[in-house]
Design a protein around this motif. Structure first.
Motif, short mmCIF file in Angstrom:
data_model
loop_
_atom_site.label_atom_id
_atom_site.label_comp_id
_atom_site.label_asym_id
_atom_site.label_seq_id
_atom_site.Cartn_x
_atom_site.Cartn_y
_atom_site.Cartn_z
N TYR A 90 7.46 -2.79 15.03
CA TYR A 90 6.64 -2.98 13.84
C TYR A 90 6.23 -1.70 13.12
O TYR A 90 6.01 -1.72 11.92
CB TYR A 90 5.38 -3.79 14.19
N ILE A 91 6.12 -0.59 13.82
CA ILE A 91 5.69 0.65 13.14
C ILE A 91 6.71 1.10 12.10
O ILE A 91 6.35 1.33 10.95
CB ILE A 91 5.36 1.75 14.16
N PRO A 92 8.01 1.22 12.43
CA PRO A 92 8.96 1.56 11.37
C PRO A 92 9.09 0.46 10.31
O PRO A 92 9.36 0.74 9.15
CB PRO A 92 10.29 1.77 12.09
N ALA A 93 8.89 -0.79 10.70
CA ALA A 93 8.95 -1.89 9.73
C ALA A 93 7.83 -1.75 8.71
O ALA A 93 8.04 -1.95 7.51
CB ALA A 93 8.87 -3.23 10.44
N ILE A 94 6.65 -1.40 9.16
CA ILE A 94 5.53 -1.20 8.24
C ILE A 94 5.79 -0.01 7.33
O ILE A 94 5.51 -0.06 6.13
CB ILE A 94 4.21 -1.05 9.04
N LEU A 95 6.36 1.06 7.89
CA LEU A 95 6.70 2.23 7.08
C LEU A 95 7.70 1.87 5.99
O LEU A 95 7.53 2.26 4.83
CB LEU A 95 7.27 3.34 7.98
N CYS A 96 8.72 1.11 6.33
CA CYS A 96 9.71 0.67 5.33
C CYS A 96 9.08 -0.29 4.33
O CYS A 96 9.39 -0.24 3.14
CB CYS A 96 10.89 0.00 6.02
N CYS A 97 8.18 -1.15 4.80
CA CYS A 97 7.52 -2.10 3.91
C CYS A 97 6.65 -1.39 2.89
O CYS A 97 6.58 -1.80 1.74
CB CYS A 97 6.69 -3.07 4.76
N LEU A 98 6.00 -0.31 3.29
CA LEU A 98 5.19 0.47 2.35
C LEU A 98 6.06 1.30 1.42
O LEU A 98 5.70 1.52 0.26
CB LEU A 98 4.24 1.39 3.12
#
Length: 132
Positions: A90-98
């Motif tokens: 989830y951490i890289p997913a949140i980074l990509c989402c932002l």
């Protein structure tokens, strides 16, 4: 955002190259994304420098590369967002989402600003030539 994201993907690349956690797919994805994002950051900085120095006539090549790199960064972030959610990372997913809306908004406003600045510089150059 590009510098933060490049740094995050380089850190991720360093982690997955560790023999205990070796993952070739994540390593390749991180390397490609880090290099693409770093290239995007460099092209953005180069384009802003040329425009700031009133050398917009030199910026046409950098502008086209910036357009394509912007598209690539947004699309690749979208693919990585889906991929990281499927991996439940989830951490890289949140980074990509932002990153996706930030890059999109920056591109939306910057492309118009670049066009207006170039037109303004052309008008100034024409006025100076008419005075001579």
């Amino acid at each position: 955002m590009a510098a933060v994201q490049s740094l995050a993907f380089f850190v991720m690349l360093g982690m997955v190259l560790n023999p205990e956690h070796k993952d070739v797919q994540v390593a390749v994805g991180s390397a490609v994304m880090a290099s693409l994002t770093a290239t995007y950051g460099f092209l953005t900085a180069r384009l802003l420098f040329l425009i700031h120095e009133n050398r917009s006539f030199e910026a046409s090549g950098a502008e086209w590369l910036w357009w394509f790199c912007s598209l690539g960064v947004v699309l690749f972030n979208g693919l990585l967002l889906i991929w990281f959610f499927l991996l439940t990372d989830y951490i890289p997913a949140i980074l990509c989402c932002l990153a996706i809306p930030i890059y999109t908004l920056f591109f939306y406003y910057a492309k118009d600003d670049i066009k207006l600045i170039k037109e303004y510089q052309e008008c100034q150059r024409n006025e100076e030539q008419e005075k001579l």
